[in-house]
Design a protein around this motif. Structure first.
Motif, mmCIF file in Angstrom:
data_model
loop_
_atom_site.group_PDB
_atom_site.id
_atom_site.type_symbol
_atom_site.label_atom_id
_atom_site.label_comp_id
_atom_site.label_asym_id
_atom_site.label_seq_id
_atom_site.Cartn_x
_atom_site.Cartn_y
_atom_site.Cartn_z
ATOM 1 N N HIS A 218 17.463 -53.947 22.347
ATOM 2 C CA HIS A 218 17.346 -54.298 20.936
ATOM 3 C C HIS A 218 16.175 -55.264 20.721
ATOM 4 C CE1 HIS A 218 21.361 -52.595 21.020
ATOM 5 N NE2 HIS A 218 21.354 -52.568 19.693
ATOM 6 N N CYS A 219 15.622 -55.242 19.532
ATOM 7 C CA CYS A 219 14.469 -56.089 19.188
ATOM 8 C C CYS A 219 14.846 -57.557 19.334
ATOM 9 C CB CYS A 219 14.032 -55.799 17.754
ATOM 10 S SG CYS A 219 12.709 -56.886 17.173
ATOM 11 N N PRO A 220 14.041 -58.355 20.035
ATOM 12 C CA PRO A 220 14.351 -59.775 20.223
ATOM 13 C C PRO A 220 14.231 -60.592 18.936
ATOM 14 C CG PRO A 220 12.167 -59.286 21.072
ATOM 15 C CD PRO A 220 12.787 -57.971 20.698
ATOM 16 N N GLU A 221 13.627 -60.016 17.899
ATOM 17 C CA GLU A 221 13.411 -60.741 16.648
ATOM 18 C C GLU A 221 14.421 -60.386 15.561
ATOM 19 O OE1 GLU A 221 11.246 -63.106 16.182
ATOM 20 O OE2 GLU A 221 10.077 -62.916 18.029
ATOM 21 N N CYS A 222 14.756 -59.081 15.436
ATOM 22 C CA CYS A 222 15.651 -58.667 14.339
ATOM 23 C C CYS A 222 16.886 -57.925 14.826
ATOM 24 C CB CYS A 222 14.890 -57.805 13.336
ATOM 25 S SG CYS A 222 14.390 -56.200 13.998
ATOM 26 N N GLN A 223 17.002 -57.766 16.147
ATOM 27 C CA GLN A 223 18.171 -57.156 16.790
ATOM 28 C C GLN A 223 18.347 -55.669 16.477
ATOM 29 O OE1 GLN A 223 19.318 -59.227 19.034
ATOM 30 N NE2 GLN A 223 17.894 -60.679 18.087
ATOM 31 N N THR A 224 17.333 -55.021 15.932
ATOM 32 C CA THR A 224 17.403 -53.571 15.695
ATOM 33 C C THR A 224 17.275 -52.841 17.024
ATOM 34 O OG1 THR A 224 16.358 -53.874 13.541
ATOM 35 C CG2 THR A 224 16.324 -51.644 14.462
ATOM 36 N N GLU A 225 17.993 -51.746 17.187
ATOM 37 C CA GLU A 225 17.922 -50.980 18.432
ATOM 38 C C GLU A 225 16.530 -50.374 18.596
ATOM 39 O OE1 GLU A 225 20.342 -47.493 20.892
ATOM 40 O OE2 GLU A 225 20.981 -48.068 18.867
ATOM 41 N N LEU A 226 15.977 -50.533 19.785
ATOM 42 C CA LEU A 226 14.619 -50.050 20.052
ATOM 43 C C LEU A 226 14.605 -48.542 20.253
ATOM 44 C CD1 LEU A 226 13.360 -52.774 22.579
ATOM 45 C CD2 LEU A 226 13.077 -52.734 20.098
ATOM 46 N N ILE A 227 13.449 -47.933 19.972
ATOM 47 C CA ILE A 227 13.265 -46.506 20.219
ATOM 48 C C ILE A 227 12.109 -46.321 21.186
ATOM 49 C CG2 ILE A 227 14.174 -45.793 17.959
ATOM 50 C CD1 ILE A 227 11.241 -45.423 17.054
ATOM 51 N N ARG A 228 12.085 -45.187 21.841
ATOM 52 C CA ARG A 228 10.998 -44.853 22.765
ATOM 53 C C ARG A 228 10.677 -43.375 22.599
ATOM 54 N NH1 ARG A 228 11.127 -45.900 29.313
ATOM 55 N NH2 ARG A 228 8.882 -45.806 29.706
ATOM 56 N N LYS A 229 9.498 -43.096 22.027
ATOM 57 C CA LYS A 229 9.137 -41.714 21.757
ATOM 58 C C LYS A 229 8.812 -40.976 23.048
ATOM 59 C CE LYS A 229 7.320 -42.646 17.132
ATOM 60 N NZ LYS A 229 6.139 -42.612 16.241
ATOM 61 N N GLU A 230 9.110 -39.691 23.044
ATOM 62 C CA GLU A 230 8.868 -38.870 24.223
ATOM 63 C C GLU A 230 7.381 -38.874 24.574
ATOM 64 O OE1 GLU A 230 9.618 -34.281 25.738
ATOM 65 O OE2 GLU A 230 10.452 -34.958 23.830
ATOM 66 N N GLY A 231 7.100 -39.086 25.849
ATOM 67 C CA GLY A 231 5.711 -39.086 26.315
ATOM 68 C C GLY A 231 5.006 -40.419 26.178
ATOM 69 N N GLU A 232 5.674 -41.447 25.614
ATOM 70 C CA GLU A 232 5.051 -42.764 25.445
ATOM 71 C C GLU A 232 5.721 -43.788 26.358
ATOM 72 O OE1 GLU A 232 4.506 -44.216 21.538
ATOM 73 O OE2 GLU A 232 3.441 -42.435 20.833
ATOM 74 N N ALA A 233 4.926 -44.752 26.814
ATOM 75 C CA ALA A 233 5.447 -45.757 27.738
ATOM 76 C C ALA A 233 6.103 -46.929 27.015
ATOM 77 C CB ALA A 233 4.306 -46.271 28.624
ATOM 78 N N ASN A 234 5.697 -47.181 25.781
ATOM 79 C CA ASN A 234 6.166 -48.362 25.058
ATOM 80 C C ASN A 234 7.476 -48.130 24.316
ATOM 81 O OD1 ASN A 234 4.032 -49.888 25.879
ATOM 82 N ND2 ASN A 234 2.894 -49.753 23.975
ATOM 83 N N HIS A 235 8.233 -49.218 24.183
ATOM 84 C CA HIS A 235 9.386 -49.242 23.287
ATOM 85 C C HIS A 235 8.944 -49.804 21.941
ATOM 86 C CE1 HIS A 235 11.579 -48.866 27.077
ATOM 87 N NE2 HIS A 235 12.683 -48.600 26.385
ATOM 88 N N TYR A 236 9.601 -49.363 20.853
ATOM 89 C CA TYR A 236 9.243 -49.815 19.513
ATOM 90 C C TYR A 236 10.470 -50.249 18.722
ATOM 91 C CZ TYR A 236 4.588 -47.884 20.173
ATOM 92 O OH TYR A 236 3.321 -47.639 20.646
ATOM 93 N N CYS A 237 10.244 -51.257 17.880
ATOM 94 C CA CYS A 237 11.260 -51.647 16.911
ATOM 95 C C CYS A 237 10.972 -50.880 15.625
ATOM 96 C CB CYS A 237 11.213 -53.154 16.645
ATOM 97 S SG CYS A 237 12.245 -53.654 15.245
ATOM 98 N N PRO A 238 11.912 -50.030 15.166
ATOM 99 C CA PRO A 238 11.651 -49.203 13.986
ATOM 100 C C PRO A 238 11.818 -49.940 12.649
ATOM 101 C CG PRO A 238 13.839 -48.738 14.836
ATOM 102 C CD PRO A 238 13.230 -49.752 15.774
ATOM 103 N N ASN A 239 12.268 -51.212 12.703
ATOM 104 C CA ASN A 239 12.560 -51.957 11.469
ATOM 105 C C ASN A 239 11.290 -52.581 10.892
ATOM 106 O OD1 ASN A 239 13.865 -53.298 9.397
ATOM 107 N ND2 ASN A 239 14.539 -54.991 10.705
#
Length: 683
Positions: free
Chosen positions: A405-426
């Protein structure tokens, strides 16, 4: 303009541009600004477009790129580009010297030492003094023809002005200057892209790009270190280097001719620390037997010459303890892990943090809190962890689990297929994303709203005065005057309260108003669309002309734009598909920002200055420098950047450079003031 006049002007501009190019890139003594240089180049390109029969292969216009190369032709090297044997040991270097001594049967020989730059080897072929072909090393026997890309490197001469053999080959190392590497990575981070891993790999990848204008934008450089050719009459390597310098090639001034292996070792020791002050990354020293006769006598092994060797500096690394991992959220929502380390001294600086890049890297290293890790510096933005010492791993330690989860807003992180990074969708509710987008929007390369710091922006967000960057244009002086915000003191480890004073508030309002003059391409970059950096924004703005055209463009239409791939196209269409972003654009349009390319027509006022040339220098009261140049052009005159015997007038303002004044006086050029210039066009 007749063909003869055009040819004469093209030759004159070419001469001026080459002169200033050499001053800037070879001698580090520029006489004109980057803007003035670009103006000369634009004049040349405009003339060549109008008279294409006079666009020669050695024209400086080749340096701006624009050539699209779908496939790079494979070229067999006339002289194989063999790799060097290398060593990390000074003892092995002494052994190699003994083998040289034994092979030559004498003590009468010298070495030529030069730094080994961490880049990409390149072979340049010149015929009749003109650059004909640039080829990568490849497998040593054959490489790729990247001539169009190599021509964008400003320190590589396109034509040699002095007498040279009919045909010869020069070899060198293309590298990514540290300053330019940092610039490109800062822009990539701004655009929500992964930073380039290291200068060497980035230089290699850049040279194989299909669009040479992108290569030009990255501003690679090249040091030349070898001269080959059947008609080249030299007896030593040092003589060939002297010839390269005489012909105007960019030779690093770090070389030295050494009379003994002891002098070689002293050279190695000197540059081990001193090399960090250079503009490029270096990883060792190349030592060559200086005499070409001796080189022929020693010959080659199957893989490398016996007369040369590379001494490699050991990578600068240190071991320390991984205390914790923190996670930073960027404006695009990308979550980046950073290792917090027990402070350790590395390459003269104290290192407390190191890059971990992404979850894949943490898993690859099998990281655990409390691990003793190896940290290395090697051209990256911040040091990186290269390995773990499992022998001193704490008992019962567990592998690091990447946060969910995002350390700032606690939203569950996502990780798009083929990408190395995690993202906060909020994107709308995550504080660092909101702040990051506004900081990106106001930066100098975007809207250039100075006086607005991060603390002030936080204060505006906390008080609900703004919710996005469009809200900046609704601010009033009363909103800002007396605004309270907090500043964190590293020294005290605590926050202190501050408030905006009247003058600061006034300056911010003025800067916001001034930003409305920023051109469309910079506004587009400021929007913060993922993967749309400065270069991409300029390409999109030039192609689509207006924001409406861009917003209505299909995926296929976007991909059809040179250098715009599917990833960028999908990001652009996704951005404009959201209603909230459509409202942002509408709010910014309402505020008066530019959302179309301004096609300005040159307005002619008179022909009073026809056939007259002017140089402008100094500070003026009634005109800015650009306004003065425009005034000259509108009255039929021509603005040039350098003083020559053909110049008609030097328009002298306050604080003008003494060198220009002295040169104009020596040549008898008429020097006029701003008032006298006005009289000239009003007469």
């Amino acid at each position: 303009m007749t063909e003869q006049q055009a040819l004469s002007e093209i030759k004159k501009l070419t001469e001026q541009i080459n002169y200033h190019n050499e001053l800037y890139y070879q001698k580090d003594q520029p006489e004109i600004s980057d803007f003035e240089f670009d103006q000369l180049l634009e004049q040349l390109i405009a003339l060549e477009n109008k008279f294409p029969q006079f666009k020669f292969e050695d024209s400086p216009s080749q340096r701006v790129g624009g050539t699209i190369t779908k496939n790079f032709e494979t070229v067999v090297h006339k002289y194989p580009m063999l790799s060097l044997g290398n060593t990390y040991s000074k003892e092995e270097l002494i052994d190699w010297d003994n083998r040289v001594k034994k092979g030559l049967g004498t003590n009468e020989y010298a070495y030529f030492c030069e730094l080994k730059f961490d880049g990409v080897a390149l072979s340049l072929t010149y015929e009749k003094g003109i650059l004909k072909r640039a080829v990568t090393r490849g497998d040593g026997t054959q490489g790729d023809d990247i001539t169009a890309n190599a021509k964008t490197i400003r320190s590589i001469p396109l034509r040699i002005g002095t007498q040279t053999p009919d045909s010869f080959e020069v070899r060198g190392e293309v590298y990514f200057p540290k300053e330019q590497f940092a610039r490109i990575n800062a822009e990539r981070i701004d655009a929500g892209e992964e930073p380039l891993a290291n200068p060497r790999n980035a230089a290699s990848g850049t040279l194989k790009m299909q669009d040479s204008s992108v290569v030009a934008y990255r501003k690679l450089d090249c040091y030349l270190y070898s001269l080959l050719g059947e008609s080249v009459e030299v007896n030593t390597h040092s003589e060939s280097i002297a010839l390269l310098e005489k012909w105007g090639f960019n030779v690093s001034q770090t070389y030295k001719r050494c009379q003994s292996i002891e002098e070689v070792l002293d050279y190695i020791a000197y540059w081990e620390i001193k090399r960090h002050e250079l503009p490029s990354e270096t990883d060792g020293v190349v030592i060559k037997v200086d005499s070409l006769h001796h080189q022929n006598e020693l010959g080659f092994t199957a893989k490398s010459p016996r007369w040369a060797i590379a001494y490699k500096y050991k990578a600068e690394s240190a071991s320390t303890v991984l205390e914790s991992i923190s996670y930073q959220v960027g404006r695009t929502g990308a979550v980046t892990p950073v290792a917090n380390l027990k402070p350790v001294l590395l390459a003269g600086t104290t290192v407390k943090r190191a890059s971990l890049h992404n979850a894949n890297e943490i898993e690859r290293l099998d990281l655990r809190l409390g691990d003793t890790v190896f940290v290395e510096k090697g051209g990256e933005i911040i040091p990186k962890i290269t390995g773990v010492d499992p022998l001193v791993r704490p008992v019962n330690s567990q592998p690091v689990s990447y946060i969910s989860h995002c350390p700032e807003c606690q939203t569950e992180l996502i990780r798009k297929e083929g990408e190395a990074n995690h993202y906060c969708p909020n994107a709308e509710g995550c504080p660092p994303q909101i702040l990051g987008r506004i900081e990106h929007f106001i930066q100098r390369k975007a809207m250039d709203i100075d006086s607005l710091g991060s603390e002030t922006l936080r204060g505006l967000l906390d008080k609900g005065l703004i919710h996005d960057y469009a809200g900046l244009y609704q601010l009033t002086f009363d909103d800002l005057n007396g605004l309270e915000f907090r500043i964190f003191s590293e020294k005290k480890g605590e926050y202190s309260a501050r408030s905006l004073r009247e003058k600061s508030a006034s300056n911010i309002i003025k800067a916001i108003e001034e930003s409305k003059k920023v051109p469309f391409e910079r506004v587009l970059f400021a929007l913060g669309i993922r993967y749309v950096g400065q270069t991409v924004a300029e390409k999109l703005a030039r192609h689509f002309k207006t924001i409406d055209n861009l917003m209505n463009a299909s995926l296929e239409e976007l991909v059809a734009v040179p250098e715009i791939g599917e990833r960028i196209a999908e990001s652009v269409t996704d951005f404009f598909s959201h209603e909230k972003n459509q409202k942002l654009i509408a709010d910014l349009q309402q505020a008066g920002l530019h959302f179309q390319i301004e096609e300005t027509e040159e307005v002619s006022e008179s022909q009073k200055l026809t056939d007259l040339s002017f140089v402008i220098s100094g500070v003026f009261h009634q005109f800015s420098r650009d306004e003065l140049k425009e005034k000259i052009k509108r009255n039929g005159g021509k603005v040039v950047s350098s003083i020559s015997a053909k110049l008609d007038y030097l328009v002298a303002g306050e604080n003008m450079g003494p060198a220009k004044l002295e040169k104009a006086t020596q040549l008898g050029i008429k020097i006029i003031s701003e008032d006298e210039f006005i009289q000239l066009i009003n007469s």
